[in-house]
Each structure stands twice: as structure tokens, then as C-alpha cells.
Scaffold this active site. Structure first.
Site, short mmCIF file in Angstrom:
data_model
loop_
_atom_site.label_atom_id
_atom_site.label_comp_id
_atom_site.label_asym_id
_atom_site.label_seq_id
_atom_site.Cartn_x
_atom_site.Cartn_y
_atom_site.Cartn_z
N HIS A 153 0.78 -1.26 -0.10
CA HIS A 153 -0.12 0.11 0.00
C HIS A 153 0.84 1.34 0.09
O HIS A 153 1.18 1.59 0.83
CB HIS A 153 -0.79 0.04 1.09
CG HIS A 153 -1.89 1.07 1.17
ND1 HIS A 153 -3.05 1.23 1.96
CD2 HIS A 153 -2.05 2.25 0.53
CE1 HIS A 153 -3.86 2.19 1.87
NE2 HIS A 153 -2.99 2.76 0.95
N ASN A 193 -5.01 5.86 -7.16
CA ASN A 193 -5.57 7.10 -7.35
C ASN A 193 -4.58 8.13 -7.70
O ASN A 193 -4.26 9.15 -7.09
CB ASN A 193 -5.92 7.48 -5.81
CG ASN A 193 -4.83 7.62 -4.97
OD1 ASN A 193 -3.99 6.99 -4.89
ND2 ASN A 193 -5.07 8.41 -3.79
N ARG A 224 2.08 8.65 -6.73
CA ARG A 224 1.80 9.99 -7.37
C ARG A 224 2.19 10.19 -8.71
O ARG A 224 2.14 11.28 -9.41
CB ARG A 224 2.27 11.28 -6.51
CG ARG A 224 2.13 11.39 -5.21
CD ARG A 224 0.69 11.29 -4.57
NE ARG A 224 0.38 11.36 -3.36
CZ ARG A 224 -0.55 11.11 -2.47
NH1 ARG A 224 -1.70 10.54 -3.00
NH2 ARG A 224 -0.71 11.22 -1.15
N ASN A 247 -5.54 9.84 6.66
CA ASN A 247 -6.97 9.29 6.49
C ASN A 247 -6.69 7.86 6.41
O ASN A 247 -5.83 7.17 5.45
CB ASN A 247 -7.50 9.82 5.47
CG ASN A 247 -8.77 9.05 4.72
OD1 ASN A 247 -9.27 8.09 5.54
ND2 ASN A 247 -9.49 9.33 3.82
N ASP A 292 1.07 2.97 3.56
CA ASP A 292 0.11 3.90 3.05
C ASP A 292 0.97 5.23 2.79
O ASP A 292 0.45 6.32 3.00
CB ASP A 292 -1.09 4.14 3.85
CG ASP A 292 -2.04 5.34 3.40
OD1 ASP A 292 -2.01 5.57 2.14
OD2 ASP A 292 -2.83 5.70 4.12
N HIS A 317 1.54 5.19 -2.22
CA HIS A 317 1.19 6.19 -3.36
C HIS A 317 2.28 6.87 -3.85
O HIS A 317 3.10 7.47 -3.06
CB HIS A 317 0.32 7.16 -2.58
CG HIS A 317 -0.89 6.57 -2.00
ND1 HIS A 317 -2.32 6.65 -2.49
CD2 HIS A 317 -1.33 6.15 -0.68
CE1 HIS A 317 -3.26 6.10 -1.82
NE2 HIS A 317 -2.64 5.66 -0.82
ZN LIG Z 1 -6.79 4.69 1.92
#
Ligand SMILES: [Zn+2]
Lengths: 318, 431
Positions: free
Chosen positions: B62, B96, B66, B280, B307, B64
Site C-alpha cells: 500500500h 488514485n 503520485r 486518513n 500507506d 502512493h
Molecule cells: Zn486509503
């Protein structure tokens, strides 16, 4: 009140971190300013030649006016920047706006902001004093201080007094600051209103939580009403204004539950007929207008003390 | 290529193979082997691992990165270096990005860039729904062909139970793992931190745990209904752990992960409105933190995932309400996890390594996280006791939003190998 003046703070951000001595120092200064004002000695020289910026990024008339009057009574020049006119709406960050104020050689910033914690942030960004004029749901220290000042004028001491704060506590910075201020001064605080706006978890702050209006009013020496703004916060916390008024609105009938001599307070502006009956708001029991007057002298005291502390000046009073 | 690696004298911990012993590890041409012959030994590059732990390269399912779209925060190149410096050799990227990964073209673009710029193994995920809007299923089959290893709308949560049901049924048919960011959006309107005593004190809009618990419960029910496996991302509440524990005991195919920050910090850390603690799901209470650790200890939570969510300094440097959610974590994940789980006496070294290697890899069906002979020589060498002070300015990530800044942690990555090649030597990226 004649204790020594204890004040070392550049900023006034909240009441939570003030000591009782510090609160009483503010009241000592406010008392002196009030005496001078009553002796028609309205203008004091302590901020002569200084510039105070009113950075009001969330709409407010009362608090802004009160700070403007307080600053001008201290002979300061004031610049008012309001939300709509500021470059923050053009995407400028709060840091940049504040640093600009500093570069313009402002001596103090009074800020009202819709985000909780914004003055905490601002006070770390700039070197000059920051006075919190209300931030989000977090704190409104000068309002709480003027409320307690008004209560002290009535009662002499708050030790053991029972004060009920009624209404939208969850979203209220006035309630939060009052909870700290009143308790520091020895009062017992009850918060009351619908369970959705007065969550049980507030008990961790030492207050009594109550959802029954009669119980909340019966023992109170004073009741502080808060403005209900159904649309502003969220539409889901209670059914309707009408429902609120019928369950928690204060009217002449219900005011009889109060102790004899108990007073009614409201930070304004009042929704007449919503949280309180019009007639009651104008009654002998109400101290709403004293609150407004005291708002000037308490804010004069705060501006004066923070300015002196920051600039290493000894505190003089009229 | 004929590269031979001989790592000598380290404490080899390979939880997938229940191995924990002092010994030597060998690889030939990027693949682990049981032994070297004498000629190979002569030709080998010898690495002295005396006093160090020799573990599988860490796996994080997990992160990110970008890329595409917000490469000022991080990109494939910087993200892969940040991972390597944290001991990670395999990571799974969330979809995302901008545009979001709801089509094969975007996945292809990421895979191309990974091939060119990454120094570790990076696997993409695809969205569950088009535009992550929660309304229409993404072309999951095409996404799988393009190379995604799982589907998720992470950052958002599918609110419609019907869409979620169909999404998991469809992904199950394709044998693709489903991961979910559990958040009932109707309960978190405008919320910026955990709802509780601290949100009341600070006057910040509270985010009830129920927003997570309700979706975790929903997903348990949908996993039972469909037979699909649903993995709950960054579990943050005690109730969620409890719901998962009971579901797993009933034989329902669900799992969960915990992040290093949720097992270390609490909502009390927000007391100064420091936006580096804004994340979050939000940091919860001590009791939640304890439940997450317990969940990791008893296996309810399958793995640790960072995350890793980079944001540029000017985006975090503002009023709490308007700052973005998220923190980075790859470069301190091992040390902070060792602190909360191993140095605290809760788990053995081997158990912590399991949570950071093969367990996550298995959830995403990745060929990673072990030191089995025949596997890629993805290796992490670390000193579990060496102390270092976190200075995000020294990080290889492009972002600095790290709540561990200034903390002295115990556990230092000394070397990272990907397929037998050293990519990090304890101070610099060497690939
Ligand atoms: Zn999340």
C-alpha cells in the site's frame, strides 16, 4: 483585585493554556480601563503610533467592531482586512498573507478564521503578537474572558457558582473557551442542549452534561445561551428550529425554573424567538449589553498586555 | 550476466520458510541458490553480514507514488529509491493517480515507467470503479491483462453496496485481490480527525470510528455472500479489528492491514494542530492503537503497510482543515515497526519481518517476500539495534511529511538488494 500583573505572553490563542493568575491579570487591566472609561477618560495612549491589523477571514461584525474600538481606545491605527477583500480568496496562503502584514510593519494581528487552529499556526509563522478573534469551533478567548468578567462584576467571585451553557456546544468556540475559563475561576459548569450538539465526551473536560432543560436551569446562577445557526453547521443535528425552540428555547415560563437572581447571558447576535424569547432578552435578568461594553475593556486589556510582553515594556494602567 | 553474491555470517530470518539461523546466503544471476560450488565461491562478491539480520526484501502492498499526475510529490523514480532506502524491494502502488488507474492505458504507462526508472519491483493496482466515482465498474479484465495485481478505490470507498457487491464478484471471477479503503462518507463530511475527546478539545470536525466499522462489517457480509476475499486497508479502530477477528474465526475470507503510524501515534498527537499528523483514516485513541497491535500479534491483521502518501511541504504548511491527508513512511517503516512491535517485546523479530514481507506478498499473490532457493535475490540487511534520528530532509522521497521527524528510532537498513544487485548501501542509492 490588586495582585501583581503576571503576563509573559506574546499571543492570546485560547483560554485553555492560561493560568488563573493570567486570567486575573487581564481582569485587573480591564477593570482599570473600565474605570477610566466611566470617568470619561476614553482614550489611552498605550498603543499610540502602533498598527493593529484586524484580519477577519470569516465574517463577523460584533467581534470585529469590538476589537476596532478597543484598538482605537488604545490610540492604535487599525487596518481591517476581511475575508472577501483578502488575497486569500485569490489563492494566497495564510503564511504569505501574514508575512506580508509583518513586512508592512504591523505591530499586532487580530485574527478571526473559520478553521480551528489557524491562530496557533499564525502565531508560529509571525513574530508579532497574534490575538485570536475566534477560530472555527476551537476558541474565542476574548468572548469567554468578557463573559467571566461580566459574571465577576455580578457575583464578586465565581468560586462554587453554577453556570449553565445552553445550546450548540459541539460547534461553539464560545462554549469551549467558557468551559475552560469558568472552571479555572472555580465555577461548576453544566452544558445543556440536544444530545447531538452536546456529546457526552465533553465530560472529559470536567463539565456536567445535561439534556433536560429544567434540570439544567434549576441550580444555575447564570445561564449562557448560544446562538443556534441551524443552516451553518449541518442540517442533520436536530430536526428544525421550531423543534429546538420547543425543547430548549428559553421563555418567561421556563425562566421561572432559574434561581432567584440568576442572570441570562448571550454572546450575540441573538435569534429572538429561537434560543430566547424577545421579552426575556430585554429583561432585567439579561446582561447582554453589559457583555458588549465589557468586551471593549477586556480586549483593551488583552491588546495592551500582549503588546507590552512582546516589546519588553512594563505594564502601565490608567 | 554472471553475478554471484555471497552474504556471510548474518542472522538469516526467512519467516515464510520458518528459518532463523546464522549462516550464509547465496545468489547467482539474481536468483537465490542453496549452495555455491568452489569456482562460484572464488568468483563471488562477498558481503559481511556479521551482526546483521538478513531478511527477505520488504514488501509493502500500500503506497502512493503520485505518478502520473502529481510527480512534484513523488514519482516512480523517487518512490522506488525511497522504498529501497527503507529496505523494500517490492511495493504495490495505489490507483488514485491523476488520471486514476481505471483503464489499461494508464496502467501501461505506469508499467513502462517502472521498467525505465524503478530500482525495485513496483506493481500497480487498478480502480474498482470508473473515475473512482463508485458508480460504474472499471474494466477489471482489461486492467488485469495490463498488469494490475489488485483492485481498489483507495482514497475513496465505494458507497453503494450494490456496486461493491458486483465489483467483488467480478474481481473474484478474475482471481484479482480486492482491497478497500473503509469509509462511510456520510459519516465523515468535513471531518479531519478522530471523533472523541481530542476533537472536542481542538474544535476540529470529528471522524467517528463507526465510519470505518460500518464498511468493514459491510465488506465482511459481502465477502460471505460472494465468496470473494476482501482486504481492509489501513485498519484504524478497535471495533474493526474485532469484526475482522470474528469473521475470520467464522471462516469468512477477509483480511486487514495496519500502518506503522496507527500503531504508534494517537489523536492526542494532534494537540498543536500539526498537519503532519493529519491522515486518513485518522489517528485514533490509545485503546484503538492497542487493539491494532493485538490484531497484528494474533494474526487478525495480516500485514503492515505504510500507506506512504507524499505531499509537498507547502501543501501541508497551512490551516489544519485545508491541509491534505497523508504522511510518508517507507524510509522509517522498519525501524518504527520494530519499535512498536519488537523492541517493545510484543513480537519476535521473525514475526515482525513476516508482517513486512511474505504475508503482504501472499495477499496480493506476489512472487516476493521469501528467501527460498529459486526466488529472486531480493534481500534486506539491517541492524535491529542501531539507533538513528529521523531527518526527512535526508530522505530519498520528494516529500517531507513525516511525523517521525526528530525521533530516534532503533533499527537501521544497511543494504538492499534487488535480484542480487545492491540498490542501497546504507547511505546512498547505488543502482
Ligand atoms: Zn486509503
Amino acid at each position: 483585585m490588586s495582585q501583581s500583573l503576571a503576563w509573559n505572553r506574546k499571543d492570546l490563542i485560547d483560554v485553555e493554556h492560561l493560568s488563573r493568575d493570567e486570567i486575573e491579570t487581564i481582569f485587573t487591566a480591564a477593570t482599570a480601563f473600565k474605570r477610566a472609561m466611566e470617568a470619561d477618560d476614553k482614550k489611552q495612549p498605550y498603543l499610540e503610533g502602533r498598527t493593529v491589523v484586524n484580519l477577519f477571514l470569516e465574517p463577523s461584525t460584533r467581534t470585529r467592531l469590538a476589537f476596532e474600538v478597543a484598538a482605537s481606545r488604545l490610540s492604535a491605527d487599525t487596518i481591517t482586512v476581511t475575508g472577501g477583500a483578502s488575497s486569500l480568496t485569490k489563492g494566497e496562503t495564510l503564511r504569505d498573507t501574514a508575512r506580508n502584514m509583518e513586512a508592512l510593519k504591523a505591530d499586532m494581528i487580530i485574527m478571526r478564521h473559520s478553521a480551528s487552529g489557524a491562530p496557533n499556526y499564525l502565531s508560529k509563522v509571525v513574530d508579532i503578537p497574534v490575538i485570536n478573534g475566534g477560530d472555527g469551533s476551537h476558541a474565542h478567548p476574548t468572548q469567554a474572558l468578557l463573559d467571566s468578567f461580566t459574571l465577576l462584576e455580578k457575583f464578586g467571585s465565581l468560586e462554587g457558582k453554577r453556570i449553565t451553557i445552553l445550546g450548540d456546544i459541539l460547534f461553539s468556540r464560545v462554549a469551549r473557551s467558557n468551559i475552560w475559563c469558568l472552571q479555572k475561576l472555580g465555577a461548576e459548569v453544566t452544558i445543556a442542549g440536544p444530545s447531538t450538539l452536546v456529546p457526552k465526551e465533553f465530560e472529559a473536560l470536567g463539565v456536567h452534561v445535561c439534556h433536560d432543560l429544567q434540570e439544567a436551569l434549576e441550580d444555575a446562577d447564570a445561564v449562557m445561551l448560544l446562538r443556534i445557526q441551524h443552516e451553518r453547521q449541518t442540517a442533520t443535528h436536530f430536526p428544525s428550529i421550531g423543534e429546538y425552540t420547543s425543547t430548549f428555547g428559553l421563555n418567561k415560563q421556563r425562566a421561572k425554573w432559574l434561581k432567584l437572581g440568576a442572570i441570562i447571558m448571550h454572546p450575540g447576535p441573538i435569534n429572538r424567538g429561537v434560543e430566547i424569547d424577545s421579552e426575556l432578552a430585554d429583561s432585567e435578568q439579561s446582561v447582554v449589553l453589559q457583555q458588549v461594553t465589557n468586551g471593549i475593556v477586556v480586549r483593551m486589556a488583552v491588546l495592551h498586555l500582549c503588546y507590552c510582553a512582546h516589546n519588553g515594556k512594563s505594564i502601565e494602567l490608567p | 550476466m554472471n553475478e554471484i553474491l555471497w552474504i556471510t555470517g548474518g542472522r538469516i530470518i526467512d519467516p515464510a520458510n520458518k528459518r532463523d539461523e546464522t549462516g550464509d546466503l547465496y545468489s547467482v544471476d539474481g536468483v537465490l541458490v542453496e549452495q555455491l560450488d568452489d569456482t562460484q565461491k572464488k568468483a563471488a562478491t562477498k558481503i559481511d553480514a556479521n551482526g546483521l539480520v538478513v531478511a527477505p526484501g520488504l514488501v509493502d502492498i500500500h503506497v502512493h507514488f503520485r505518478d502520473p499526475g502529481q510527480t512534484h510529490k513523488e514519482d516512480i523514480a523517487s518512490g522506488s529509491r525511497s522504498a529501497a532506502a527503507g529496505g523494500f524491494t517490492t511495493v504495490v502502488c495505489m490507483p488514485n493517480t491523476s488520471p486514476v488507474c481505471d483503464n489499461a492505458g494508464t496502467i501501461q504507462r505506469i508499467m513502462d515507467k517502472v521498467a525505465r526508472e524503478s530500482i525495485i519491483n513496483i506493481y500497480p493496482t487498478g480502480c474498482l470503479t470508473i473515475g473512482m466515482d463508485g458508480e460504474q465498474l472499471a474494466p477489471t479484465g482489461q486492467l488485469k491483462k495490463a498488469g494490475v495485481v489488485a483492485v481498489t478505490d483507495d482514497g475513496k470507498c465505494v458507497q453503494s453496496n450494490e456496486i461493491m457487491r458486483r465489483a467483488v464478484e467480478y474481481a473474484k471471477m478474475l482471481d484479482l485481490p480486492i482491497m478497500d479503503h473503509c469509509q462511510d462518507a456520510s459519516l465523515t463530511q468535513g471531518a479531519v480527525m478522530n471523533e472523541g475527546e481530542w476533537s472536542l478539545r481542538l474544535g476540529l470536525r470529528g471522524w467517528p470510528k463507526a465510519a470505518e466499522d460500518i464498511i468493514v462489517a459491510r465488506n465482511v457480509i459481502l465477502a460471505e455472500l460472494t465468496g470473494a476475499h476482501i482486504h481492509m486497508q489501513h485498519v484504524s479502530s478497535a471495533n474493526s479489528v474485532d469484526i475482522l477477528r470474528r469473521a475470520i474465526a467464522r471462516g469468512i475470507s477477509v483480511s486487514g492491514e495496519a500502518s506503522p503510524h496507527h500503531i504508534e501515534f494517537t489523536d492526542a498527537d494532534l494537540k498543536d494542530y500539526n498537519t503532519v499528523y493529519k491522515m486518513n483514516p485518522p489517528l485514533r485513541t490509545d485503546a484503538d492503537k492497542e487493539a491494532l497491535i493485538e490484531g497484528l500479534c494474533d494474526g487478525t491483521l495480516a500485514c503492515i503497510a505504510t500507506d506512504h502518501a507524499p505531499h509537498s511541504p507547502d501543501e501541508k504548511d497551512r490551516e489544519f482543515d485545508t491541509a491534505p491527508f497523508g504522511i510518508i513512511g517507507l524510509e522509517n517503516s522498519l525501524a518504527s515497526s520494530l519499535g512498536t512491535l519488537y523492541h517493545s517485546g510484543r513480537l519476535s523479530l521473525s514475526e515482525v519481518i513476516a508482517l513486512m514481507t511474505h504475508k503482504g506478498a501472499e495477499l496480493c499473490k506476489l512472487d516476493a517476500g521469501t528467501l527460498s532457493a529459486g526466488a529472486d535475490a531480493d534481500i534486506c540487511l539491517f541492524d535491529p539495534d542501531e539507533e538513528w534520528t529521523v531527518d526527512p530532509k535526508q530522505f530519498f522521497s520528494k516529500s517531507r511529511n513525516c511525523p517521525w521527524e526528530g525521533q530516534t528510532l532503533k533499527g537501521k537498513v544497511k543494504s538492499t538488494f534487488v535480484a542480487g544487485t545492491q540498490v542501497y548501501d546504507g547511505t546512498s542509492i547505488s543502482a
